[in-house]
Design an enzyme around this catalytic site. Sequence first.
Site, short mmCIF file in Angstrom:
data_model
loop_
_atom_site.label_atom_id
_atom_site.label_comp_id
_atom_site.label_asym_id
_atom_site.label_seq_id
_atom_site.Cartn_x
_atom_site.Cartn_y
_atom_site.Cartn_z
N GLU A 97 0.82 -1.21 0.00
CA GLU A 97 0.00 0.00 0.00
C GLU A 97 0.86 1.26 0.00
O GLU A 97 1.92 1.30 0.61
CB GLU A 97 -0.91 0.00 1.24
CG GLU A 97 -1.96 -1.09 1.14
CD GLU A 97 -2.88 -1.15 2.34
OE1 GLU A 97 -4.08 -1.32 2.15
OE2 GLU A 97 -2.39 -1.03 3.47
N CYS A 135 3.33 8.62 0.84
CA CYS A 135 3.82 7.71 1.89
C CYS A 135 4.04 6.34 1.27
O CYS A 135 3.13 5.80 0.64
CB CYS A 135 2.76 7.66 3.00
SG CYS A 135 3.12 6.47 4.29
N CYS A 157 5.75 -6.40 8.60
CA CYS A 157 6.80 -5.81 9.43
C CYS A 157 7.10 -6.75 10.58
O CYS A 157 6.19 -7.40 11.10
CB CYS A 157 6.33 -4.46 9.97
SG CYS A 157 7.61 -3.55 10.88
N CYS A 164 5.34 -3.52 16.94
CA CYS A 164 4.77 -2.41 17.72
C CYS A 164 3.28 -2.70 17.94
O CYS A 164 2.55 -3.01 17.00
CB CYS A 164 4.96 -1.07 17.00
SG CYS A 164 6.70 -0.72 16.69
N CYS A 186 0.28 -0.87 15.97
CA CYS A 186 0.42 -0.68 14.52
C CYS A 186 -0.10 -1.91 13.77
O CYS A 186 0.24 -3.04 14.11
CB CYS A 186 1.89 -0.44 14.19
SG CYS A 186 2.20 -0.24 12.42
N GLY A 192 6.38 -1.51 7.14
CA GLY A 192 7.76 -1.97 7.23
C GLY A 192 8.69 -1.05 7.97
O GLY A 192 8.38 0.10 8.27
N GLU A 193 9.86 -1.60 8.30
CA GLU A 193 10.91 -0.84 8.98
C GLU A 193 12.04 -0.61 7.97
O GLU A 193 12.78 -1.54 7.63
CB GLU A 193 11.39 -1.63 10.21
CG GLU A 193 12.66 -1.11 10.85
CD GLU A 193 12.64 0.39 11.17
OE1 GLU A 193 11.62 0.91 11.67
OE2 GLU A 193 13.65 1.06 10.89
N HIS A 249 7.44 7.52 20.82
CA HIS A 249 6.19 7.05 21.43
C HIS A 249 6.16 6.96 22.95
O HIS A 249 5.09 6.74 23.53
CB HIS A 249 5.74 5.70 20.87
CG HIS A 249 5.67 5.67 19.39
ND1 HIS A 249 5.02 6.64 18.66
CD2 HIS A 249 6.19 4.82 18.48
CE1 HIS A 249 5.14 6.37 17.38
NE2 HIS A 249 5.85 5.28 17.23
N CYS A 297 -1.93 6.74 9.44
CA CYS A 297 -0.72 6.20 10.03
C CYS A 297 -0.99 4.91 10.78
O CYS A 297 -1.87 4.86 11.62
CB CYS A 297 -0.18 7.19 11.04
SG CYS A 297 1.24 8.01 10.47
N1 SAH Z 1 8.77 1.32 10.99
C1 SAH Z 1 8.88 2.73 10.80
C2 SAH Z 1 7.94 3.28 9.73
C3 SAH Z 1 6.52 2.80 9.71
S1 SAH Z 1 5.44 3.41 10.96
C4 SAH Z 1 8.71 3.45 12.10
O1 SAH Z 1 8.47 2.79 13.11
O2 SAH Z 1 8.86 4.66 12.14
C5 SAH Z 1 5.13 5.08 10.53
C6 SAH Z 1 4.63 5.93 11.70
O3 SAH Z 1 3.26 5.62 12.01
C7 SAH Z 1 5.41 5.68 12.94
O4 SAH Z 1 5.71 6.86 13.61
C8 SAH Z 1 4.45 4.79 13.70
O5 SAH Z 1 4.79 4.69 15.01
C9 SAH Z 1 3.13 5.45 13.42
N2 SAH Z 1 1.97 4.60 13.73
C10 SAH Z 1 1.91 3.26 13.68
N3 SAH Z 1 0.69 2.81 14.05
C11 SAH Z 1 -0.06 3.89 14.35
C12 SAH Z 1 -1.41 4.06 14.76
N4 SAH Z 1 -2.22 3.03 14.94
N5 SAH Z 1 -1.84 5.33 14.95
C13 SAH Z 1 -1.03 6.38 14.75
N6 SAH Z 1 0.26 6.28 14.35
C14 SAH Z 1 0.76 5.05 14.15
#
Ligand code: SAH
Length: 360
Positions: free
Chosen positions: A98, A113, A120, A124, A127, A170-171, A227, A348
Amino acid sequence: MITTSSNTRSALSDHTVASLKTHIAHWGMNPHHAARLLKEYYRTGGRVDFNELKIGNALETKLSAEIELRQATMLERKVSSDGTVKFLLGLKRGGAVEAVLMDSATPGRAAGCVSSQIGCAMGCDFCASTKRGLERNLEAGEIVEQFLQLRAEALSSGRQLRTLVFMGMGEPMQNYDNVVTAVERIAGEDLGEFGWRQICISTVGIVPGIDRLADEDRNVVLALSLHAPDDETRSRIVPMNKRYPVSEIMAATRRYADKTGRIPNIEYCLLNGINDSDEQARMLGELMRGFRAHVNLIPYNWIGTGLSGTEYSQPPPERLTAFMTILRDAGVHAHFRKTRGEDVNAACGQLREITVAATV
Ligand code: SAH
């Protein structure tokens, strides 16, 4: 020469000018067309017309036979009520990914984006991308194609794609080589001409990756997904914290800023009753002391239950305001990141691979 697998042809997005030149020379044709062709390919978001480029019938025929114009097909395109567009792209090498196009604050400009992996492995808890683990790394060309689709979508609606963030699935630091190769093509003068500063790589905090990016002088913007300001809270929601704790990731982010001169972003997803207290806001303020970085507060976007079985929620508006006020009073440069595309699950953390038998 670039080959993908024995029965898959390479796509233009897999190529650099040099590799395309090698192909064309190998066919006994004039390699000087490679640069113009690829540049046009990037400028148009992959909508290049060989005929208009006047590269000659022979080369046109050979190219069409040997190299794919695209390796991703649009499986789904959803437009949100706020104008955000989410794509689901089916990949020739298998799987789907996506990517999202959002309006920027400035009219006529858009931000894209992209994803760096399918799924991933970071785990987290809030996410969606991690719910089914990691399927595979994306190849550089597959990342490039997301950019091309976003550029084409922006162009078709009279907008200019001005920012590209690696905040999809992904990371990025776990697929470092492919991400950097893609970025080099997207930003490179002979191809995408996008500009390093328009690209933001977001990481959960993989310290060796941050240092490598700084050492290689890539000059992209770095975003750190923090976070939580304390290890106890952060380890609960971001398992990687056990490997790279808060003090180490903050130190690496400061090193990155010192070395590149770029102002990093600190991402902070606000979760009700977890990381949104006054005390945590004060701790975050303390952590940011003397550090020229922007804090982006992202109210949590709902994803159902996380891997641990916890169901998170967004803090009430007064909590969001209180948190922000404490940060600003501490002199921190902080903003709320506007949630986009929620109604098409494009916000996000909501991007999630949809299993498809992608035959492109
Ligand atoms: N793995 C990378 C990039 C992907 S996440 C990273 O961790 O940065 C992209 C952003 O979206 C990150 O800041 C992540 O923490 C945030 N994110 C993930 N899940 C979310 C959610 N449910 N609500 C709001 N932000 C979220």
